[in-house]
Scaffold this motif. Structure first.
Motif, PDB file in Angstrom:
ATOM      1  N   TYR A 140     -94.809 -59.091  -4.006  1.00 40.96           N
ATOM      2  CA  TYR A 140     -95.858 -58.351  -4.915  1.00 40.96           C
ATOM      3  C   TYR A 140     -95.461 -56.891  -4.496  1.00 40.96           C
ATOM      4  N   THR A 141     -95.404 -56.114  -5.340  1.00 41.87           N
ATOM      5  CA  THR A 141     -94.943 -54.672  -5.169  1.00 41.87           C
ATOM      6  C   THR A 141     -96.163 -53.637  -5.915  1.00 41.87           C
ATOM      7  N   PHE A 142     -96.016 -52.424  -5.163  1.00 45.08           N
ATOM      8  CA  PHE A 142     -97.084 -51.529  -5.512  1.00 45.08           C
ATOM      9  C   PHE A 142     -96.914 -51.326  -7.048  1.00 45.08           C
ATOM     10  N   SER A 143     -95.997 -50.649  -7.562  1.00 42.12           N
ATOM     11  CA  SER A 143     -95.740 -50.249  -8.895  1.00 42.12           C
ATOM     12  C   SER A 143     -96.660 -49.218  -9.362  1.00 42.12           C
ATOM     13  N   GLY A 144     -96.849 -48.194  -8.706  1.00 40.61           N
ATOM     14  CA  GLY A 144     -97.893 -47.438  -9.022  1.00 40.61           C
ATOM     15  C   GLY A 144     -99.388 -47.411  -8.891  1.00 40.61           C
ATOM     16  N   PHE A 145     -99.748 -48.702  -8.110  1.00 37.67           N
ATOM     17  CA  PHE A 145    -101.159 -48.999  -7.989  1.00 37.67           C
ATOM     18  C   PHE A 145    -101.369 -48.628  -6.570  1.00 37.67           C
ATOM     19  N   ASN A 146    -101.582 -47.374  -6.364  1.00 34.02           N
ATOM     20  CA  ASN A 146    -101.947 -46.761  -4.904  1.00 34.02           C
ATOM     21  C   ASN A 146    -103.341 -46.704  -4.931  1.00 34.02           C
ATOM     22  N   PHE A 147    -103.909 -47.926  -4.602  1.00 30.76           N
ATOM     23  CA  PHE A 147    -105.347 -48.170  -4.913  1.00 30.76           C
ATOM     24  C   PHE A 147    -105.725 -48.977  -3.363  1.00 30.76           C
ATOM     25  N   PHE A 165     -92.894 -52.389  -1.000  1.00 36.14           N
ATOM     26  CA  PHE A 165     -93.099 -50.718  -1.743  1.00 36.14           C
ATOM     27  C   PHE A 165     -92.420 -50.654  -3.000  1.00 36.14           C
ATOM     28  N   SER A 166     -92.827 -49.925  -3.955  1.00 36.19           N
ATOM     29  CA  SER A 166     -92.373 -49.688  -4.966  1.00 36.19           C
ATOM     30  C   SER A 166     -93.072 -48.355  -5.458  1.00 36.19           C
ATOM     31  N   ALA A 167     -92.492 -47.586  -6.416  1.00 39.64           N
ATOM     32  CA  ALA A 167     -93.220 -46.372  -6.839  1.00 39.64           C
ATOM     33  C   ALA A 167     -93.453 -46.268  -8.360  1.00 39.64           C
ATOM     34  N   ASP A 168     -92.776 -46.869  -8.892  1.00 39.88           N
ATOM     35  CA  ASP A 168     -92.832 -46.933 -10.450  1.00 39.88           C
ATOM     36  C   ASP A 168     -92.580 -45.553 -11.293  1.00 39.88           C
ATOM     37  N   TYR A 169     -91.529 -44.952 -10.465  1.00 37.55           N
ATOM     38  CA  TYR A 169     -91.146 -43.674 -11.120  1.00 37.55           C
ATOM     39  C   TYR A 169     -90.259 -43.848 -12.332  1.00 37.55           C
ATOM     40  N   PRO A 170     -90.363 -43.054 -13.215  1.00 34.22           N
ATOM     41  CA  PRO A 170     -90.923 -41.719 -13.441  1.00 34.22           C
ATOM     42  C   PRO A 170     -92.414 -41.928 -14.030  1.00 34.22           C
ATOM     43  N   TYR A 171     -92.778 -43.365 -14.006  1.00 32.98           N
ATOM     44  CA  TYR A 171     -94.214 -43.262 -14.776  1.00 32.98           C
ATOM     45  C   TYR A 171     -95.284 -43.118 -13.728  1.00 32.98           C
ATOM     46  N   ALA A 177     -96.769 -42.308  -4.191  1.00 33.36           N
ATOM     47  CA  ALA A 177     -96.601 -43.754  -3.437  1.00 33.36           C
ATOM     48  C   ALA A 177     -96.193 -43.545  -2.134  1.00 33.36           C
ATOM     49  N   ARG A 178     -95.337 -42.604  -1.714  1.00 29.03           N
ATOM     50  CA  ARG A 178     -95.012 -42.195  -0.550  1.00 29.03           C
ATOM     51  C   ARG A 178     -96.067 -42.085   0.564  1.00 29.03           C
ATOM     52  N   THR A 179     -97.095 -41.270   0.141  1.00 25.39           N
ATOM     53  CA  THR A 179     -98.236 -40.863   0.881  1.00 25.39           C
ATOM     54  C   THR A 179     -99.268 -42.164   0.868  1.00 25.39           C
ATOM     55  N   PHE A 180     -99.455 -42.942   0.082  1.00 24.43           N
ATOM     56  CA  PHE A 180    -100.103 -44.133  -0.109  1.00 24.43           C
ATOM     57  C   PHE A 180     -99.451 -45.003   1.135  1.00 24.43           C
ATOM     58  N   LEU A 181     -98.284 -45.230   0.968  1.00 25.12           N
ATOM     59  CA  LEU A 181     -97.562 -45.967   1.877  1.00 25.12           C
ATOM     60  C   LEU A 181     -97.956 -45.652   3.398  1.00 25.12           C
ATOM     61  N   ASP A 182     -97.586 -44.321   3.752  1.00 27.52           N
ATOM     62  CA  ASP A 182     -97.732 -43.828   5.134  1.00 27.52           C
ATOM     63  C   ASP A 182     -99.400 -44.020   5.488  1.00 27.52           C
ATOM     64  N   GLN A 183    -100.334 -43.855   4.678  1.00 27.60           N
ATOM     65  CA  GLN A 183    -101.801 -44.190   4.820  1.00 27.60           C
ATOM     66  C   GLN A 183    -102.407 -45.613   4.974  1.00 27.60           C
ATOM     67  N   LEU A 184    -101.409 -46.510   4.705  1.00 24.81           N
ATOM     68  CA  LEU A 184    -101.845 -47.930   4.495  1.00 24.81           C
ATOM     69  C   LEU A 184    -102.777 -48.380   6.059  1.00 24.81           C
ATOM     70  N   PRO A 185    -103.744 -48.954   5.819  1.00 29.91           N
ATOM     71  CA  PRO A 185    -104.626 -49.476   6.952  1.00 29.91           C
ATOM     72  C   PRO A 185    -104.189 -50.586   7.610  1.00 29.91           C
ATOM     73  N   VAL A 186    -102.728 -50.684   8.084  1.00 26.63           N
ATOM     74  CA  VAL A 186    -102.232 -51.752   8.671  1.00 26.63           C
ATOM     75  C   VAL A 186    -101.414 -51.340   9.790  1.00 26.63           C
ATOM     76  N   SER A 187    -100.941 -52.294  10.603  1.00 26.10           N
ATOM     77  CA  SER A 187     -99.984 -52.090  11.830  1.00 26.10           C
ATOM     78  C   SER A 187     -98.770 -51.405  11.390  1.00 26.10           C
ATOM     79  N   THR A 188     -98.125 -51.005  12.264  1.00 28.12           N
ATOM     80  CA  THR A 188     -96.705 -50.202  12.126  1.00 28.12           C
ATOM     81  C   THR A 188     -95.578 -51.386  11.629  1.00 28.12           C
ATOM     82  N   ALA A 189     -95.908 -52.479  12.248  1.00 30.70           N
ATOM     83  CA  ALA A 189     -94.907 -53.602  12.219  1.00 30.70           C
ATOM     84  C   ALA A 189     -95.138 -54.167  10.654  1.00 30.70           C
ATOM     85  N   ASP A 190     -96.245 -54.180  10.249  1.00 28.50           N
ATOM     86  CA  ASP A 190     -96.596 -54.652   8.765  1.00 28.50           C
ATOM     87  C   ASP A 190     -96.106 -53.574   7.888  1.00 28.50           C
TER      88      ASP A 190
END
Length: 205
Positions: A140-147, A165-171, A177-190
């Motif tokens: 499963y990828t993000f594809s712009g679903f930064n929720f 991770f995926s960004a669905d650029y340019p849509y 997408a990068r901000t969403f990844l950085d802020q995920l509430p998961v461990s660094t390993a995950d």
């Protein structure tokens, strides 16, 4: 293309003139992907015309477009496609076959417990419960679903090893997408698995 040119997988834009990958016509594609150990990515496509007419018609053209595509229909269409593959026994025939879908699972993670209840092994005659295939044969990828709530639902259902991770650029915005990844509430390993580790393993990079 895989052995000669180093391709890492295949990309399929949903149904082909109303025929889905569970159709026997496509079995050679599934068999080859399984044998080569390369994934197939199923990208959304508009539902077949009769479905659009039955489910999405009766509104302005702009509403029909959003309702049948990016607002709803694309995602349900792709989820149905994946379920057709599972229910056809494709993953029993090709147990190493891996599918990639976007948009945090096209609503399938939310429905996993219900699918197992409504489509039990006694009903489907498959080797395993439906959710097992969604947890072991699908990435499963993000594809712009930064929720975040949708991400957490997916994370709880399939674990970090199945999310990429995926960004669905340019849509969709790469920065978001990068901000969403950085802020995920998961461990660094995950987070490292999601950011790059899972893709490296799946695509043998």
């Amino acid at each position: 293309m895989v052995t000669g040119h180093g391709f890492k997988g295949g990309w399929i834009n949903g149904h082909t003139r109303g025929r889905y990958l569970d159709d026997k016509f496509f079995r050679p594609i599934l068999e080859r992907a399984d044998a080569l150990r390369v994934p197939l990515c199923i990208h959304p496509t508009p539902p077949p015309a009769p479905v659009i007419e039955a489910y999405y018609a009766g509104f302005s053209p702009v509403v029909i477009n959003g309702f049948s595509r990016h607002g709803w229909g694309w995602h349900i269409e792709t989820a149905v496609h994946v379920l057709r593959l599972i229910l056809s026994g494709a993953f029993d025939r090709y147990p190493d076959l891996q599918i990639v879908i976007g948009h945090l699972g096209e609503a399938l993670p939310f429905m996993m417990p219900r699918l197992d209840k409504g489509l039990s092994v006694n009903v489907t005659k498959l080797n395993r419960p439906v959710a097992d295939y969604l947890q072991e044969n699908v990435y499963y990828t993000f594809s712009g679903f930064n929720f975040t709530p949708a991400f957490l639902n997916l994370y709880l259902q399939v674990g970090a090893d199945r999310i990429m991770f995926s960004a669905d650029y340019p849509y969709s915005s790469m920065a978001e997408a990068r901000t969403f990844l950085d802020q995920l509430p998961v461990s660094t390993a995950d987070k490292n698995k999601i950011a790059h580790g899972n893709a490296e393993r799946l695509l043998r990079l």
